[in-house]
Design an enzyme around this catalytic site. Structure first.
Site, PDB file in Angstrom:
ATOM      1  N   TYR A  54      -9.082   5.595   7.817  1.00  0.00           N
ATOM      2  CA  TYR A  54      -9.142   5.916   9.247  1.00  0.00           C
ATOM      3  C   TYR A  54     -10.159   7.045   9.387  1.00  0.00           C
ATOM      4  O   TYR A  54      -9.926   8.134   8.867  1.00  0.00           O
ATOM      5  CB  TYR A  54      -7.776   6.389   9.761  1.00  0.00           C
ATOM      6  CG  TYR A  54      -6.727   5.300   9.865  1.00  0.00           C
ATOM      7  CD1 TYR A  54      -6.000   4.883   8.750  1.00  0.00           C
ATOM      8  CD2 TYR A  54      -6.455   4.703  11.092  1.00  0.00           C
ATOM      9  CE1 TYR A  54      -5.028   3.887   8.867  1.00  0.00           C
ATOM     10  CE2 TYR A  54      -5.476   3.709  11.213  1.00  0.00           C
ATOM     11  CZ  TYR A  54      -4.781   3.304  10.099  1.00  0.00           C
ATOM     12  OH  TYR A  54      -3.819   2.315  10.220  1.00  0.00           O
ATOM     13  N   TYR A 103       4.190   6.527   9.945  1.00  0.00           N
ATOM     14  CA  TYR A 103       3.335   5.386   9.596  1.00  0.00           C
ATOM     15  C   TYR A 103       4.127   4.308   8.845  1.00  0.00           C
ATOM     16  O   TYR A 103       3.987   3.115   9.132  1.00  0.00           O
ATOM     17  CB  TYR A 103       2.134   5.855   8.760  1.00  0.00           C
ATOM     18  CG  TYR A 103       1.052   4.807   8.639  1.00  0.00           C
ATOM     19  CD1 TYR A 103       0.035   4.719   9.585  1.00  0.00           C
ATOM     20  CD2 TYR A 103       1.056   3.883   7.587  1.00  0.00           C
ATOM     21  CE1 TYR A 103      -0.953   3.749   9.498  1.00  0.00           C
ATOM     22  CE2 TYR A 103       0.077   2.905   7.486  1.00  0.00           C
ATOM     23  CZ  TYR A 103      -0.932   2.850   8.439  1.00  0.00           C
ATOM     24  OH  TYR A 103      -1.899   1.877   8.352  1.00  0.00           O
ATOM     25  N   LYS A 139       1.518  -0.290  14.922  1.00  0.00           N
ATOM     26  CA  LYS A 139       2.941  -0.402  15.272  1.00  0.00           C
ATOM     27  C   LYS A 139       3.317  -1.635  16.102  1.00  0.00           C
ATOM     28  O   LYS A 139       4.501  -1.986  16.185  1.00  0.00           O
ATOM     29  CB  LYS A 139       3.387   0.850  16.056  1.00  0.00           C
ATOM     30  CG  LYS A 139       3.469   2.099  15.214  1.00  0.00           C
ATOM     31  CD  LYS A 139       4.726   2.098  14.356  1.00  0.00           C
ATOM     32  CE  LYS A 139       4.703   3.138  13.265  1.00  0.00           C
ATOM     33  NZ  LYS A 139       4.368   2.629  11.939  1.00  0.00           N
ATOM     34  N   PRO A 165      -3.703   0.175  18.765  1.00  0.00           N
ATOM     35  CA  PRO A 165      -3.486  -0.266  17.382  1.00  0.00           C
ATOM     36  C   PRO A 165      -3.603   0.835  16.325  1.00  0.00           C
ATOM     37  O   PRO A 165      -3.321   0.597  15.151  1.00  0.00           O
ATOM     38  CB  PRO A 165      -4.567  -1.339  17.173  1.00  0.00           C
ATOM     39  CG  PRO A 165      -5.577  -1.118  18.233  1.00  0.00           C
ATOM     40  CD  PRO A 165      -4.892  -0.451  19.377  1.00  0.00           C
ATOM     41  N   HIS A 188       0.842  -1.207   0.000  1.00  0.00           N
ATOM     42  CA  HIS A 188       0.000   0.000   0.000  1.00  0.00           C
ATOM     43  C   HIS A 188       0.870   1.246   0.000  1.00  0.00           C
ATOM     44  O   HIS A 188       1.795   1.356   0.783  1.00  0.00           O
ATOM     45  CB  HIS A 188      -0.909   0.013   1.236  1.00  0.00           C
ATOM     46  CG  HIS A 188      -2.155  -0.813   1.066  1.00  0.00           C
ATOM     47  ND1 HIS A 188      -3.341  -0.491   1.662  1.00  0.00           N
ATOM     48  CD2 HIS A 188      -2.376  -1.928   0.346  1.00  0.00           C
ATOM     49  CE1 HIS A 188      -4.256  -1.391   1.321  1.00  0.00           C
ATOM     50  NE2 HIS A 188      -3.694  -2.281   0.525  1.00  0.00           N
TER      51      HIS A 188
HETATM   52  P1  RFL Z   1       1.908 -12.144  21.323  1.00  0.00           P
HETATM   53  O1  RFL Z   1       1.424 -12.162  19.918  1.00  0.00           O
HETATM   54  O2  RFL Z   1       0.960 -11.766  22.380  1.00  0.00           O
HETATM   55  O3  RFL Z   1       2.533 -13.576  21.619  1.00  0.00           O
HETATM   56  C1  RFL Z   1       2.931 -13.978  22.915  1.00  0.00           C
HETATM   57  C2  RFL Z   1       2.858 -15.484  23.006  1.00  0.00           C
HETATM   58  O4  RFL Z   1       3.303 -15.914  24.285  1.00  0.00           O
HETATM   59  C3  RFL Z   1       2.437 -16.910  24.779  1.00  0.00           C
HETATM   60  N1  RFL Z   1       2.506 -16.917  26.259  1.00  0.00           N
HETATM   61  C4  RFL Z   1       3.153 -17.858  26.959  1.00  0.00           C
HETATM   62  N2  RFL Z   1       3.840 -18.941  26.595  1.00  0.00           N
HETATM   63  C5  RFL Z   1       4.383 -19.718  27.574  1.00  0.00           C
HETATM   64  N3  RFL Z   1       4.240 -19.441  28.899  1.00  0.00           N
HETATM   65  C6  RFL Z   1       3.569 -18.349  29.315  1.00  0.00           C
HETATM   66  N4  RFL Z   1       3.451 -18.077  30.613  1.00  0.00           N
HETATM   67  C7  RFL Z   1       2.987 -17.504  28.341  1.00  0.00           C
HETATM   68  N5  RFL Z   1       2.263 -16.357  28.391  1.00  0.00           N
HETATM   69  C8  RFL Z   1       1.986 -16.034  27.133  1.00  0.00           C
HETATM   70  C9  RFL Z   1       1.069 -16.515  24.261  1.00  0.00           C
HETATM   71  O5  RFL Z   1       0.169 -17.606  24.217  1.00  0.00           O
HETATM   72  C10 RFL Z   1       1.415 -15.986  22.876  1.00  0.00           C
HETATM   73  O6  RFL Z   1       1.341 -17.004  21.884  1.00  0.00           O
HETATM   74  O7  RFL Z   1       3.176 -11.160  21.478  1.00  0.00           O
HETATM   75  P2  RFL Z   1       4.346 -10.830  20.422  1.00  0.00           P
HETATM   76  O8  RFL Z   1       4.904 -12.074  19.825  1.00  0.00           O
HETATM   77  O9  RFL Z   1       5.245  -9.889  21.119  1.00  0.00           O
HETATM   78  O10 RFL Z   1       3.609 -10.087  19.205  1.00  0.00           O
HETATM   79  C11 RFL Z   1       2.992  -8.832  19.383  1.00  0.00           C
HETATM   80  C12 RFL Z   1       1.820  -8.654  18.401  1.00  0.00           C
HETATM   81  O11 RFL Z   1       0.980  -9.783  18.510  1.00  0.00           O
HETATM   82  C13 RFL Z   1       1.029  -7.369  18.677  1.00  0.00           C
HETATM   83  O12 RFL Z   1       1.905  -6.306  18.977  1.00  0.00           O
HETATM   84  C14 RFL Z   1       0.174  -6.924  17.466  1.00  0.00           C
HETATM   85  O13 RFL Z   1      -0.828  -7.850  17.201  1.00  0.00           O
HETATM   86  C15 RFL Z   1      -0.448  -5.539  17.718  1.00  0.00           C
HETATM   87  N6  RFL Z   1      -1.372  -5.111  16.649  1.00  0.00           N
HETATM   88  C16 RFL Z   1      -0.902  -4.561  15.472  1.00  0.00           C
HETATM   89  N7  RFL Z   1       0.434  -4.437  15.245  1.00  0.00           N
HETATM   90  C17 RFL Z   1       0.906  -3.960  14.047  1.00  0.00           C
HETATM   91  O14 RFL Z   1       2.134  -3.841  13.889  1.00  0.00           O
HETATM   92  N8  RFL Z   1       0.062  -3.599  13.012  1.00  0.00           N
HETATM   93  C18 RFL Z   1      -1.291  -3.695  13.146  1.00  0.00           C
HETATM   94  O15 RFL Z   1      -2.000  -3.423  12.180  1.00  0.00           O
HETATM   95  C19 RFL Z   1      -1.821  -4.151  14.418  1.00  0.00           C
HETATM   96  N9  RFL Z   1      -3.150  -4.275  14.615  1.00  0.00           N
HETATM   97  C20 RFL Z   1      -2.756  -5.231  16.840  1.00  0.00           C
HETATM   98  C21 RFL Z   1      -3.622  -4.791  15.785  1.00  0.00           C
HETATM   99  C22 RFL Z   1      -3.285  -5.770  18.013  1.00  0.00           C
HETATM  100  C23 RFL Z   1      -4.658  -5.867  18.167  1.00  0.00           C
HETATM  101  N10 RFL Z   1      -5.120  -6.440  19.385  1.00  0.00           N
HETATM  102  C24 RFL Z   1      -6.114  -7.415  19.472  1.00  0.00           C
HETATM  103  C25 RFL Z   1      -4.412  -6.175  20.615  1.00  0.00           C
HETATM  104  C26 RFL Z   1      -4.988  -4.878  15.929  1.00  0.00           C
HETATM  105  C27 RFL Z   1      -5.523  -5.396  17.138  1.00  0.00           C
HETATM  106  C28 RFL Z   1      -7.014  -5.414  17.242  1.00  0.00           C
HETATM  107  C1  PHB Z   2      -5.754  -4.351  10.831  1.00  0.00           C
HETATM  108  O1  PHB Z   2      -5.868  -4.576   9.612  1.00  0.00           O
HETATM  109  O2  PHB Z   2      -6.060  -5.199  11.685  1.00  0.00           O
HETATM  110  C2  PHB Z   2      -5.249  -3.030  11.270  1.00  0.00           C
HETATM  111  C3  PHB Z   2      -4.783  -2.131  10.321  1.00  0.00           C
HETATM  112  C4  PHB Z   2      -4.326  -0.885  10.722  1.00  0.00           C
HETATM  113  C5  PHB Z   2      -4.346  -0.554  12.057  1.00  0.00           C
HETATM  114  C6  PHB Z   2      -4.801  -1.457  13.013  1.00  0.00           C
HETATM  115  C7  PHB Z   2      -5.255  -2.701  12.612  1.00  0.00           C
HETATM  116  O3  PHB Z   2      -3.917   0.686  12.435  1.00  0.00           O
END
Ligand code: RFL
Ligand code: PHB
Length: 391
Positions: free
Chosen positions: A201, A384, A297, A293, A72
């Site tokens: 957005y 971004y 990042k 989110p 994108h």
């Molecule tokens: P995770 O993905 O939470 O993985 C951690 C893992 O550790 C396990 N765990 C354990 N394992 C063993 N023993 C324990 N005691 C444990 N406790 C936990 C868990 O089961 C899990 O599998 O962390 P990690 O790897 O640091 O990754 C981080 C990302 O997942 C997170 O930052 C992103 O998803 C955030 N995020 C977004 N980031 C972006 O860069 N671009 C995006 O567009 C974006 N959109 C989002 C998002 C996060 C969202 N939510 C739900 C918080 C959109 C949403 C809605």
């Molecule tokens: C997503 O596609 O889940 C998404 C995209 C952009 C954001 C947050 C989440 O800023």
């Protein structure tokens, strides 16, 4: 059992780190509390910065992302009923982002790990970390009712916000910085074509909305909702009606609706733990920091933390401790810039129930400035797409 690096958590940080270490010939074991299906079932991020794309290529897992991901070059901000395009590529000398779901990325990493015969213990229960202030840390866990112990050189805490690693550090050794927001995001995934080619957005009087996607046939939409809302109270029709109300007439008319595949509410939080190293225990990704989110990042920070950590560990095994000594400060510099950006985007685009009317007008003016000024758009665009990496 003995390994060089015990990685706790098989989310993106743990899996990418495992891949980078394996490439460098460093032995690592990953312990994950849940099943692979559970990890893949969490619908989260969708947008990757160029540095994350480059890192996945370096880790040898980029081929499906390049084939199926969507590059994108811009995003749209819907403000006061009008859409304003932020020309990411034009404003940043050609830099882009890649739309590729965290689920797909995680699947690619899991497959690469399995294909290389690398060890991941899923459903590892009661994980605990010990002696990380010595040169011989240990990790204990229970699997199928039996207790196990791993001796290692280092522990990588990649276990997310609620993990055990950060919680195992003495309270006096760590400082937490936190802001909790008075709303959440209700997300819906559906097999419908995205409403627009680029992400939208939307800032509206009814609250924030985001139109994102996973492919040309799968959409991801979010609505700002109050923290008292429950997913059960949002049947699909109600979600689509509310989304339509938050879009401009053209987008609203184009919106294709369909049954949800997934629907969930995520609270919004900014959080940083300092430092990120405690002797031979390192925190990486969501274990150390959380961003709302809005700036997309979180996953990108997880990737850049483990990039820095993998290089530091490789340097250690080549005979230098400089990398591990600088790990925390190097990561935090980048993290605080992403924290600032995500907080700022959240302030600008959401409706705050308790904002003083003067501040609300000032924030509206700032958003107006951002979309109408070249300097404002450039600031947004360069943050971004991701700030350049300072090694
Ligand atoms: P995770 O993905 O939470 O993985 C951690 C893992 O550790 C396990 N765990 C354990 N394992 C063993 N023993 C324990 N005691 C444990 N406790 C936990 C868990 O089961 C899990 O599998 O962390 P990690 O790897 O640091 O990754 C981080 C990302 O997942 C997170 O930052 C992103 O998803 C955030 N995020 C977004 N980031 C972006 O860069 N671009 C995006 O567009 C974006 N959109 C989002 C998002 C996060 C969202 N939510 C739900 C918080 C959109 C949403 C809605
Ligand atoms: C997503 O596609 O889940 C998404 C995209 C952009 C954001 C947050 C989440 O800023």
């Amino acid at each position: 059992m003995r390994t060089q690096v015990a990685i706790i958590g098989a989310g993106p940080s743990g899996l990418i780190l495992g891949q980078l270490l394996a490439k460098a010939g460093i032995d690592a074991v990953i312990l994950e509390a849940h099943t692979p299906e559970y990890v893949l079932g969490r619908i989260r991020a969708g947008v990757l910065e160029q540095v994350a794309v480059d890192l996945l290529d370096e880790a040898g897992v980029g081929s499906r992302m390049h084939a199926e991901g969507l590059p994108h070059e811009g995003i749209e901000l819907l403000v006061g009923g009008t859409r304003h395009r932020i020309d990411l590529a034009g404003l940043t000398g050609g830099r882009k982002v890649m739309v590729y779901g965290q689920t797909e990325l995680t699947k690619d990493l899991m497959q690469a790990r399995a294909a290389a015969g690398l060890k991941t213990e899923y459903e590892a229960k009661d994980v605990s970390v010990h002696d990380f202030d010595s040169a011989k840390p240990r990790v204990r866990y229970v699997k199928d009712g039996a207790s196990h112990e791993i001796e290692c050189d280092f522990i990588a805490g990649c276990d997310g916000f609620h993990g055990v690693c950060r919680a195992s550090v003495p309270k006096t050794a760590i400082t937490n910085f936190e802001r909790v927001y008075p709303f959440g995001w209700l997300g819906l995934l559906s097999d419908t074509p995205p409403v627009s080619e680029e992400l939208i957005y939307a800032k509206t009087a009814r609250g924030f909305a985001l139109c994102s996607m996973r492919s040309h046939t799968r959409s991801r939409y979010y609505l700002q909702v109050s923290l008292t809302e429950r997913v059960e109270d949002w049947p699909d029709d109600m979600f689509w009606d509310e989304l339509r109300r938050r879009l401009d007439p053209q987008a609203s008319a184009r919106l294709v609706t369909g049954p949800s595949i997934e629907k969930s509410i995520a609270p919004l939080r900014s959080f940083v733990a300092e430092p990120m190293r405690f002797g031979r225990l390192f925190l990486a990704g969501d274990a150390a920091h959380i961003v709302p989110p809005t700036g997309a990042k979180g996953l990108n920070l997880a990737a850049t933390d483990v990039r820095t950590l993998s290089r530091a560990l490789i340097e250690f095994y080549q005979g230098s401790e400089a990398g591990i000594d600088h790990y925390s400060a190097r990561c935090l510099r980048r993290i605080w810039k992403a924290e600032r950006f995500s907080w700022w985007m959240t302030l600008l685009l959401h409706t705050f129930p308790d904002t003083n009317p003067f501040e609300q007008r000032a924030l509206d003016a700032e958003l107006d400035y951002v979309v109408h000024s070249l300097a404002g758009r450039t600031t947004l665009a360069e943050n971004y797409v991701g700030l350049p990496f300072e090694d």
